[in-house]
Every structure is written in structure tokens, then in C-alpha cells.
Scaffold this motif. Structure first.
Motif, PDB file in Angstrom:
ATOM      1  N   HIS A 140       5.849  91.672  21.897  1.00 11.63           N
ATOM      2  CA  HIS A 140       6.595  92.765  21.279  1.00 11.63           C
ATOM      3  C   HIS A 140       5.723  93.403  20.187  1.00 11.63           C
ATOM      4  O   HIS A 140       4.800  92.765  19.678  1.00 11.63           O
ATOM      5  N   GLU A 141       5.998  94.669  19.881  1.00 15.13           N
ATOM      6  CA  GLU A 141       5.262  95.418  18.848  1.00 15.13           C
ATOM      7  C   GLU A 141       3.752  95.177  18.998  1.00 15.13           C
ATOM      8  O   GLU A 141       3.057  94.787  18.060  1.00 15.13           O
ATOM      9  N   ILE A 142       3.286  95.444  20.189  1.00 22.95           N
ATOM     10  CA  ILE A 142       1.932  95.041  20.586  1.00 22.95           C
ATOM     11  C   ILE A 142       0.872  95.699  19.714  1.00 22.95           C
ATOM     12  O   ILE A 142      -0.025  95.020  19.176  1.00 22.95           O
ATOM     13  N   LEU A 143       0.916  97.004  19.567  1.00 23.74           N
ATOM     14  CA  LEU A 143      -0.136  97.701  18.824  1.00 23.74           C
ATOM     15  C   LEU A 143      -0.114  97.344  17.340  1.00 23.74           C
ATOM     16  O   LEU A 143      -1.174  97.218  16.711  1.00 23.74           O
ATOM     17  N   MET A 144       1.067  97.176  16.784  1.00 26.74           N
ATOM     18  CA  MET A 144       1.146  96.809  15.375  1.00 26.74           C
ATOM     19  C   MET A 144       0.493  95.439  15.149  1.00 26.74           C
ATOM     20  O   MET A 144      -0.307  95.251  14.231  1.00 26.74           O
ATOM     21  N   HIS A 145       0.816  94.489  16.002  1.00 25.44           N
ATOM     22  CA  HIS A 145       0.231  93.155  15.863  1.00 25.44           C
ATOM     23  C   HIS A 145      -1.270  93.183  16.133  1.00 25.44           C
ATOM     24  O   HIS A 145      -2.045  92.475  15.461  1.00 25.44           O
ATOM     25  N   ALA A 146      -1.684  93.979  17.097  1.00 23.54           N
ATOM     26  CA  ALA A 146      -3.104  94.032  17.445  1.00 23.54           C
ATOM     27  C   ALA A 146      -3.934  94.613  16.306  1.00 23.54           C
ATOM     28  O   ALA A 146      -4.999  94.084  15.957  1.00 23.54           O
ATOM     29  N   GLU A 147      -3.481  95.700  15.730  1.00 20.41           N
ATOM     30  CA  GLU A 147      -4.233  96.297  14.621  1.00 20.41           C
ATOM     31  C   GLU A 147      -4.237  95.377  13.412  1.00 20.41           C
ATOM     32  O   GLU A 147      -5.256  95.248  12.707  1.00 20.41           O
ATOM     33  N   GLY A 148      -3.108  94.724  13.156  1.00 17.67           N
ATOM     34  CA  GLY A 148      -3.078  93.763  12.054  1.00 17.67           C
ATOM     35  C   GLY A 148      -4.058  92.626  12.279  1.00 17.67           C
ATOM     36  O   GLY A 148      -4.750  92.190  11.343  1.00 17.67           O
ATOM     37  N   LYS A 149      -4.152  92.166  13.508  1.00 14.87           N
ATOM     38  CA  LYS A 149      -5.089  91.095  13.832  1.00 14.87           C
ATOM     39  C   LYS A 149      -6.524  91.563  13.671  1.00 14.87           C
ATOM     40  O   LYS A 149      -7.377  90.825  13.157  1.00 14.87           O
ATOM     41  N   ILE A 179      -9.955  94.903  19.285  1.00 13.30           N
ATOM     42  CA  ILE A 179      -8.954  93.985  19.809  1.00 13.30           C
ATOM     43  C   ILE A 179      -8.487  94.528  21.160  1.00 13.30           C
ATOM     44  O   ILE A 179      -8.136  95.705  21.275  1.00 13.30           O
ATOM     45  N   VAL A 180      -8.514  93.679  22.153  1.00  6.91           N
ATOM     46  CA  VAL A 180      -7.968  94.023  23.467  1.00  6.91           C
ATOM     47  C   VAL A 180      -6.537  93.511  23.494  1.00  6.91           C
ATOM     48  O   VAL A 180      -6.302  92.301  23.496  1.00  6.91           O
ATOM     49  N   ALA A 181      -5.583  94.422  23.479  1.00  2.75           N
ATOM     50  CA  ALA A 181      -4.172  94.055  23.379  1.00  2.75           C
ATOM     51  C   ALA A 181      -3.501  94.164  24.741  1.00  2.75           C
ATOM     52  O   ALA A 181      -3.746  95.127  25.487  1.00  2.75           O
ATOM     53  N   ASN A 182      -2.667  93.189  25.052  1.00  2.00           N
ATOM     54  CA  ASN A 182      -1.899  93.286  26.296  1.00  2.00           C
ATOM     55  C   ASN A 182      -0.513  92.684  26.117  1.00  2.00           C
ATOM     56  O   ASN A 182      -0.260  91.892  25.214  1.00  2.00           O
ATOM     57  N   ASP A 183       0.371  93.102  27.005  1.00  2.00           N
ATOM     58  CA  ASP A 183       1.772  92.690  26.991  1.00  2.00           C
ATOM     59  C   ASP A 183       1.912  91.497  27.931  1.00  2.00           C
ATOM     60  O   ASP A 183       1.682  91.626  29.141  1.00  2.00           O
ATOM     61  N   VAL A 184       2.262  90.329  27.398  1.00  2.00           N
ATOM     62  CA  VAL A 184       2.353  89.134  28.236  1.00  2.00           C
ATOM     63  C   VAL A 184       3.795  88.638  28.365  1.00  2.00           C
ATOM     64  O   VAL A 184       4.021  87.447  28.594  1.00  2.00           O
ATOM     65  N   ARG A 185       4.759  89.551  28.233  1.00  2.00           N
ATOM     66  CA  ARG A 185       6.123  89.128  28.521  1.00  2.00           C
ATOM     67  C   ARG A 185       6.203  88.587  29.945  1.00  2.00           C
ATOM     68  O   ARG A 185       5.470  89.060  30.832  1.00  2.00           O
ATOM     69  N   PRO A 186       7.055  87.603  30.211  1.00  2.00           N
ATOM     70  CA  PRO A 186       7.099  87.003  31.554  1.00  2.00           C
ATOM     71  C   PRO A 186       7.240  88.013  32.677  1.00  2.00           C
ATOM     72  O   PRO A 186       6.639  87.865  33.740  1.00  2.00           O
ATOM     73  N   GLU A 187       8.018  89.071  32.447  1.00  2.00           N
ATOM     74  CA  GLU A 187       8.242  90.045  33.509  1.00  2.00           C
ATOM     75  C   GLU A 187       6.993  90.883  33.821  1.00  2.00           C
ATOM     76  O   GLU A 187       6.918  91.553  34.845  1.00  2.00           O
ATOM     77  N   SER A 188       5.984  90.854  32.924  1.00  2.00           N
ATOM     78  CA  SER A 188       4.764  91.625  33.177  1.00  2.00           C
ATOM     79  C   SER A 188       3.903  90.997  34.256  1.00  2.00           C
ATOM     80  O   SER A 188       3.119  91.678  34.911  1.00  2.00           O
ATOM     81  N   GLY A 189       4.004  89.679  34.451  1.00  2.00           N
ATOM     82  CA  GLY A 189       3.205  88.991  35.451  1.00  2.00           C
ATOM     83  C   GLY A 189       1.735  88.877  35.097  1.00  2.00           C
ATOM     84  O   GLY A 189       0.918  88.510  35.938  1.00  2.00           O
ATOM     85  N   ILE A 190       1.375  89.159  33.834  1.00  2.00           N
ATOM     86  CA  ILE A 190      -0.037  89.189  33.445  1.00  2.00           C
ATOM     87  C   ILE A 190      -0.558  87.801  33.109  1.00  2.00           C
ATOM     88  O   ILE A 190      -1.642  87.408  33.560  1.00  2.00           O
ATOM     89  N   MET A 191       0.179  87.020  32.325  1.00  2.00           N
ATOM     90  CA  MET A 191      -0.300  85.693  31.948  1.00  2.00           C
ATOM     91  C   MET A 191      -0.350  84.807  33.180  1.00  2.00           C
ATOM     92  O   MET A 191       0.666  84.503  33.786  1.00  2.00           O
ATOM     93  N   GLY A 192      -1.571  84.440  33.598  1.00  2.00           N
ATOM     94  CA  GLY A 192      -1.763  83.640  34.797  1.00  2.00           C
ATOM     95  C   GLY A 192      -1.844  84.454  36.070  1.00  2.00           C
ATOM     96  O   GLY A 192      -2.104  83.904  37.137  1.00  2.00           O
ATOM     97  N   GLY A 193      -1.639  85.795  35.987  1.00  2.00           N
ATOM     98  CA  GLY A 193      -1.680  86.644  37.173  1.00  2.00           C
ATOM     99  C   GLY A 193      -3.060  87.203  37.453  1.00  2.00           C
ATOM    100  O   GLY A 193      -4.051  86.860  36.809  1.00  2.00           O
TER     101      GLY A 193
END
Length: 419
Positions: A342-351, A360-374
Motif C-alpha cells: 500500500h502507498e507504494i510510491l510514498m514508501h519507496a521515496e521514503g526508503k 528504488i525499484v518499487a512494486n506492488d506485492v499484494r497477493p492478488e498481484s501475483g508478483i511475489m514468487g510469480g
């Protein structure tokens, strides 16, 4: 990936050989041709007739078959396949491979082949952790031998730890990754062709970390390591000398890359520090934020009533911040990843600001995105200049696009143009 590739499967004398018929079934299901070489030890666990029936091809066992050797059959065998797979790869055959010994058909083929080799180690945990095996594996990896596994768990000897051969689906996945055609470089239209990275050293981290609770359990996450490994391969493809520090993954080592295998965040930080200096560093690993304060020497047992044990957690080292800190060994370009829900860009810039990273390479890893492990990813590149939104691409394409972006930035820094 295209079907119909040719696999030379060397089956050696480990109890894990009982898994090989299932591996052959999976390979044949994808229409790969499988030709088996069975060692004398391997024949103690699986019969030639079984392998022949499943592979629908002859099984080779004898180096001194006069019919074949009159035509240098071992040379033909070693080079007629697209990939040579050793499974199970016992401590014995790994040692002979490392020493260059050719005293039976299997080791002669391995010494004579000019094709990629994938090994699936399988042995007792003490044998896997023995200094001789560790040294042999380092030698083989340095020579470009690919490795899948081993897994951790209970073994046939009832000991627990790393040493179990990877399951057939994981070996199949490693085979598919090695045989898959490399996609053409994907870069943004404004980038044009990527400059060469020849003469550059790039550090990459990949995969999860495993933080032990006791000898059996650990804290981890769902990272597969696909993105980090793809980035390492893409950078090597542009000519860079790449050091990949990888947590536990079921992936083969990328070709042409120096790989350092670690388990924990502390080990990963130490390996990164040892790899410096570097021109650029890409921290794609999903490092566990915490570890237990005191790892139990023995397996934690259930308390009466099933009350769970109390685990005191302490922070793990911040690898990105440590390497990005100002100093003489800070890479010229430091890139972190921000996997957010959530709030991906805000967290990414803060990081980016908090950890002194350049990108920072930011991505959305909510379960419904299928990205983590996909197999796909959709990222936004956050820099001091702003945000670049990239389309959803497979992870190889994301890696090649990021590698091209890194090459362009380093070339611009060298000419004083800056990013």
C-alpha cells in the motif's frame, strides 16, 4: 519454452534416485528427449529397465562398450544433448567432477561435454556441510556448473538439515530456466541501445533469507529470487563482472556470474562487504527484517496444552543502508527494491532518502498481484529526478530494462553528464 530439447540425465548412487522416474515423466510430458546414464551405484536404487521404459531410449552404463567406443560414443553422448543433468549428485561424483577425474562413463561424459551442466546435490547433511564438499561446490560453481538445491528437511538417515535432493518439479523448473531462450533486450524507447558494461563490477543480491529459530524452523518470506537472478544474468549479458549474493532459492546459478550462497541476513551483509568495491549494487533480495535473539540449539518442543514458545526478535542488519552509507567503498550507483502492499510510491521515496539509495525499484506485492514468487513484475523506478512507471513485463524483460538503465547511468557518470 520450446519443447523437444535433449536432456542427458546422469543418475548416480544416492537414495534420492527413487525420485528420478518422476523427473523423467515430467520431462517427457514436456516432449523433451531424455537419455539416461546410470552409474553402478545408481543401479542399486533404480533399474535400467525402469529408466528405459520411462525415457523410451537406451540406458547407458558401460564406458567400454565396443560398439559405441569404436565411434567414440562417449564423446557423441556428451555433446549430443542440449543440457547434462546429474541427479542425484552425490558427494562422490561432485568430488570427481571438481578434480577432473574420468574413471567411469558418467565422469568421462562430464569431462568431455561442452554443454551446460546442472547438478542436483543429494547427501547427508554432514557430508554437504563438510569443508571438502563446500570447496568442491565452490570450484564447480566457479567453472559455470549450475546447481539446484539441496533442500532442507528430514533425510533417509533421520538427520535434519540441508542435503535432500530438490523435488522433481523444482529440478524441472531449473531445467526449463536453463533451456529457455533469452528474450531480446527490452529498453525504453528513449534509451536506445544499452552501452557495454565491460570492465564494470556490479553486486546483486537475490532471494529470501532464512533466519533460524531452531535446527528445523526458520523465519522467511515468499521471494523466489527470479527477479534478482534475472538482473544478474542481464548485467552479465551486457559485459559486466557480476557478483550475485543469493539466499536459498530453487534456481540454477546464472551463467557467467560469480555466485555466493548464503542463508541469513548477517551472512548476506558479510558477503556483500567482501565483494566490494563495485561500480553499482542492486539489492533485490527480500531480506528478513528480524531474526530471533537466541537460536535454539535443539528443536523446540510443544509445551503442555500447545502453548507456543515466546520468541524474542531483534532487527537484522540493514544491508542496503550499510552499503549505501557514504564512504570510499560506496558504489557509484546503489539501487534498492521496495516491495509494498500500500502507498507504494510514498514508501519507496521514503526508503530512498532514508537509506541513501540512488534509485528504488518499487512494486506492488499484494497477493492478488501475483508478483511475489510469480514470473511477471510491474515496477516504478523512483529516482531523485522523479518516477518512471514501467509496464507489466516478465521478470527477464524487467531485468534487461533495468540493466540497460544502469549501463546508461554509469556511462553518463563517466562522461560527467550524471543521471
Amino acid at each position: 519454452m520450446p519443447a523437444g530439447r535433449r536432456i542427458l540425465l546422469i543418475v548416480t548412487g544416492g537414495i534420492a534416485a527413487f525420485k528420478i522416474p518422476e523427473l523423467i515423466r515430467l520431462l517427457r510430458r514436456e516432449d523433451h528427449a531424455v537419455r539416461c546414464v546410470l552409474t553402478a551405484g545408481g543401479a542399486q536404487f533404480v533399474t535400467p529397465l525402469t529408466l528405459q521404459a520411462l525415457s523410451e531410449d537406451r540406458v547407458y552404463t558401460d564406458l567400454f562398450s565396443l560398439t559405441d567406443e569404436s565411434e567414440m560414443g562417449h564423446i557423441q553422448l556428451s555433446r549430443s544433448a542440449d543440457l547434462v543433468v546429474v541427479a542425484p549428485a552425490t558427494a562422490d561424483i561432485l568430488a570427481r567432477m571438481a578434480a577432473g577425474i574420468a574413471n567411469d562413463l558418467a565422469t568421462t561424459l562430464l569431462l568431455a561435454t561442452d554443454k551446460p551442466v546442472l547438478v542436483a546435490p543429494a547427501m547427508n547433511v554432514r557430508m554437504w556441510l563438510h569443508a571438502a564438499t563446500v570447496a568442491n561446490m565452490a570450484t564447480l560453481r566457479a567453472r559455470g556448473v549450475h546447481v539446484v538445491g539441496p533442500d532442507e528437511g528430514v533425510m533417509a538417515c533421520n538427520e535434519v538439515g540441508p542435503g535432500r535432493m530438490s523435488e522433481p518439479p523444482a529440478i524441472l523448473q531449473a531445467i526449463d530456466a536453463l533451456l529457455a531462450p533469452r528474450p531480446a533486450p527490452v529498453v525504453a524507447p528513449e534509451q536506445g541501445a544499452a552501452p557495454s558494461l565491460a570492465g564494470r563490477h556490479v553486486l546483486v543480491t537475490s532471494g529470501p533469507t532464512h533466519e533460524p529459530i531452531d535446527p528445523v524452523r526458520y523465519i522467511a518470506n515468499r521471494s523466489s529470487g527470479r527477479q534478482g537472478h534475472a538482473i544478474a544474468a542481464a548485467l552479465a549479458g551486457l559485459g559486466a563482472r557480476v557478483t550475485l549474493v543469493s539466499g536459498p532459492v530453487a534456481l540454477p546459478d546464472p551463467a557467467g556470474v560469480t555466485v555466493r550462497h548464503v542463508e541469513t541476513a548477517q551472512q548476506m551483509l558479510a558477503a556483500c562487504q567482501t565483494a566490494l568495491p563495485a561500480d553499482a549494487a542492486v539489492f533485490a533480495a527480500a531480506v528478513a527484517d528480524w531474526r530471533v535473539a537466541h537460536e535454539a540449539a535443539l528443536k523446540l518442543k510443544k509445551k503442555p496444552g500447545g502453548t507456543p514458545p515466546e520468541l524474542a526478535l531483534v532487527p537484522n542488519p540493514d544491508i542496503l543502508a550499510a552499503i549505501a552509507a557514504p564512504g570510499p567503498q560506496r558504489p557509484r550507483l546503489v539501487i534498492g527494491f521496495a516491495a509494498e502492499t500500500h502507498e507504494i510510491l510514498m514508501h519507496a521515496e521514503g526508503k530512498r532518502q532514508r537509506k541513501n539509495a540512488d534509485w528504488i525499484v518499487a512494486n506492488d506485492v499484494r497477493p492478488e498481484s501475483g508478483i511475489m514468487g510469480g514470473t511477471e513484475n510491474q515496477v516504478q523506478l523512483v529516482t531523485a529526478a522523479g518516477v518512471e512507471a514501467w509496464p507489466r513485463l516478465d521478470k527477464d524483460a524487467v531485468a534487461q530494462r533495468l540493466a540497460a538503465r544502469i549501463a546508461t547511468a554509469l556511462a553518463a557518470q563517466a562522461t560527467g553528464a550524471g543521471d
